[in-house]
Design a protein around this motif. Structure first.
Motif, PDB file in Angstrom:
ATOM      1  N   LEU A   1       0.835  -1.208   0.000  1.00 17.07           N
ATOM      2  CA  LEU A   1       0.000   0.000   0.000  1.00 17.07           C
ATOM      3  C   LEU A   1       0.866   1.254   0.000  1.00 17.07           C
ATOM      4  O   LEU A   1       0.597   2.203  -0.744  1.00 17.07           O
ATOM      5  N   ASP A   2       1.911   1.268   0.832  1.00 17.68           N
ATOM      6  CA  ASP A   2       2.790   2.439   0.913  1.00 17.68           C
ATOM      7  C   ASP A   2       3.567   2.637  -0.389  1.00 17.68           C
ATOM      8  O   ASP A   2       3.768   3.773  -0.838  1.00 17.68           O
ATOM      9  N   ALA A   3       3.975   1.534  -1.021  1.00 16.89           N
ATOM     10  CA  ALA A   3       4.698   1.642  -2.297  1.00 16.89           C
ATOM     11  C   ALA A   3       3.778   2.202  -3.381  1.00 16.89           C
ATOM     12  O   ALA A   3       4.206   3.033  -4.193  1.00 16.89           O
ATOM     13  N   LEU A   4       2.531   1.774  -3.399  1.00 12.92           N
ATOM     14  CA  LEU A   4       1.575   2.309  -4.379  1.00 12.92           C
ATOM     15  C   LEU A   4       1.359   3.803  -4.151  1.00 12.92           C
ATOM     16  O   LEU A   4       1.340   4.589  -5.103  1.00 12.92           O
ATOM     17  N   LEU A   5       1.221   4.186  -2.896  1.00 10.05           N
ATOM     18  CA  LEU A   5       1.030   5.594  -2.546  1.00 10.05           C
ATOM     19  C   LEU A   5       2.222   6.431  -3.017  1.00 10.05           C
ATOM     20  O   LEU A   5       2.049   7.507  -3.597  1.00 10.05           O
ATOM     21  N   THR A   6       3.430   5.907  -2.807  1.00  9.71           N
ATOM     22  CA  THR A   6       4.652   6.588  -3.233  1.00  9.71           C
ATOM     23  C   THR A   6       4.670   6.777  -4.748  1.00  9.71           C
ATOM     24  O   THR A   6       5.171   7.778  -5.249  1.00  9.71           O
ATOM     25  N   ARG A   7       4.094   5.836  -5.483  1.00 16.08           N
ATOM     26  CA  ARG A   7       4.021   5.925  -6.948  1.00 16.08           C
ATOM     27  C   ARG A   7       2.964   6.933  -7.411  1.00 16.08           C
ATOM     28  O   ARG A   7       2.820   7.159  -8.602  1.00 16.08           O
ATOM     29  N   GLY A   8       2.182   7.442  -6.478  1.00 20.21           N
ATOM     30  CA  GLY A   8       1.132   8.377  -6.863  1.00 20.21           C
ATOM     31  C   GLY A   8      -0.196   7.715  -7.179  1.00 20.21           C
ATOM     32  O   GLY A   8      -1.095   8.341  -7.748  1.00 20.21           O
ATOM     33  N   VAL A   9      -0.332   6.455  -6.817  1.00 20.03           N
ATOM     34  CA  VAL A   9      -1.570   5.724  -7.055  1.00 20.03           C
ATOM     35  C   VAL A   9      -2.587   6.086  -5.974  1.00 20.03           C
ATOM     36  O   VAL A   9      -2.231   6.204  -4.794  1.00 20.03           O
ATOM     37  N   ARG A  10      -3.822   6.259  -6.364  1.00 20.40           N
ATOM     38  CA  ARG A  10      -4.910   6.460  -5.394  1.00 20.40           C
ATOM     39  C   ARG A  10      -5.299   5.075  -4.877  1.00 20.40           C
ATOM     40  O   ARG A  10      -5.666   4.195  -5.659  1.00 20.40           O
ATOM     41  N   VAL A  11      -5.185   4.880  -3.576  1.00 19.86           N
ATOM     42  CA  VAL A  11      -5.480   3.588  -2.967  1.00 19.86           C
ATOM     43  C   VAL A  11      -6.769   3.713  -2.159  1.00 19.86           C
ATOM     44  O   VAL A  11      -6.887   4.562  -1.278  1.00 19.86           O
ATOM     45  N   LEU A  12      -7.732   2.864  -2.491  1.00 17.72           N
ATOM     46  CA  LEU A  12      -8.996   2.814  -1.761  1.00 17.72           C
ATOM     47  C   LEU A  12      -8.986   1.611  -0.830  1.00 17.72           C
ATOM     48  O   LEU A  12      -8.569   0.525  -1.227  1.00 17.72           O
ATOM     49  N   LEU A  13      -9.452   1.827   0.391  1.00 24.10           N
ATOM     50  CA  LEU A  13      -9.523   0.746   1.373  1.00 24.10           C
ATOM     51  C   LEU A  13     -10.955   0.588   1.851  1.00 24.10           C
ATOM     52  O   LEU A  13     -11.706   1.556   1.949  1.00 24.10           O
ATOM     53  N   PRO A  14     -11.338  -0.649   2.183  1.00 22.11           N
ATOM     54  CA  PRO A  14     -12.716  -0.896   2.584  1.00 22.11           C
ATOM     55  C   PRO A  14     -12.991  -0.590   4.055  1.00 22.11           C
ATOM     56  O   PRO A  14     -12.106  -0.683   4.899  1.00 22.11           O
ATOM     57  N   ALA A  15     -14.239  -0.235   4.299  1.00 25.86           N
ATOM     58  CA  ALA A  15     -14.784  -0.118   5.659  1.00 25.86           C
ATOM     59  C   ALA A  15     -16.008  -1.023   5.679  1.00 25.86           C
ATOM     60  O   ALA A  15     -16.908  -0.880   4.841  1.00 25.86           O
ATOM     61  N   LEU A  16     -16.021  -1.968   6.593  1.00 23.83           N
ATOM     62  CA  LEU A  16     -17.098  -2.950   6.658  1.00 23.83           C
ATOM     63  C   LEU A  16     -18.389  -2.312   7.169  1.00 23.83           C
ATOM     64  O   LEU A  16     -18.398  -1.652   8.201  1.00 23.83           O
TER      65      LEU A  16
END
Length: 193
Positions: free
Chosen positions: A57-72
């Motif tokens: 997740l941190d590597a994707l963020l560093t690449r500038g990727v928008r990361v979506l995470l779930p909330a149950l």
């Protein structure tokens, strides 16, 4: 029964094995062309002895990727929020279930996943057909149905340990195959179904 067996094996893994696997998993996942060109990735925060996702997740963020995470949600569906680093997570206890790490900021609604170029899925196993065995709660079945209903076609990738790639898992009519599995030893693609 099968789920319990896979969970039993995972629960015997040491903290060191889980941590080392997390680094290797991230390295191999980041080599996937789908992730290399993705602008938005729907992912999840691993818990317990699941293959670790925070490094990825941190590597994707560093690449500038928008990361979506779930909330149950109470009905086991998933809402989504943006990941902005480990400090943007809240530990949430859901009744008798395990505590999850979820986005602490603004939630974007269950349809936010429709913007994803890649969906990273948790699981317990995947078979030679690309059929994924989940934990049995149905949350990701709903996500996959939502994607299909909307005509969204993100790449579906499951993150597992090497021993969880097996010959066959039980599949139901509504189950959808993944395109790839990433394990600590590498990535494997499945033939399009």
């Amino acid at each position: 029964m099968l789920r319990r067996e896979f969970l039993g094996v995972r629960n015997r893994l040491t903290t060191d094995v889980v941590r080392e696997s997390s680094d290797a998993l991230a390295e191999h996942a980041l080599e996937l062309p789908e992730l290399a060109r993705a602008r938005t990735v729907a992912a999840y925060v691993s818990v317990g002895s699941e293959p670790g996702t925070l490094t990825l997740l941190d590597a994707l963020l560093t690449r500038g990727v928008r990361v979506l995470l779930p909330a149950l949600l109470p009905d086991n569906d998933l809402n989504w929020g943006a990941y902005a680093g480990e400090g943007s997570l809240a530990r949430v206890q859901h009744g008798g279930k395990m505590a999850l790490f979820e986005p602490a900021g603004e939630l974007l609604g269950p349809d936010a996943v429709l913007a994803a170029d890649v969906v990273l899925l948790p699981g317990l196993a995947v078979d030679a057909r690309g059929m994924r065995l989940g934990r049995g709660g149905g949350s990701y079945d709903r996500v996959l149905a939502r994607l299909e209903h909307a005509g969204a076609r993100p790449a579906l990738v499951v993150l597992l340990y090497d021993t969880e790639v097996v010959e066959r898992v039980p599949a139901e009519a509504h189950d959808r195959p993944v395109q790839a599995v990433v394990t600590p030893s590498g990535a494997r693609r499945f033939a399009a179904s």
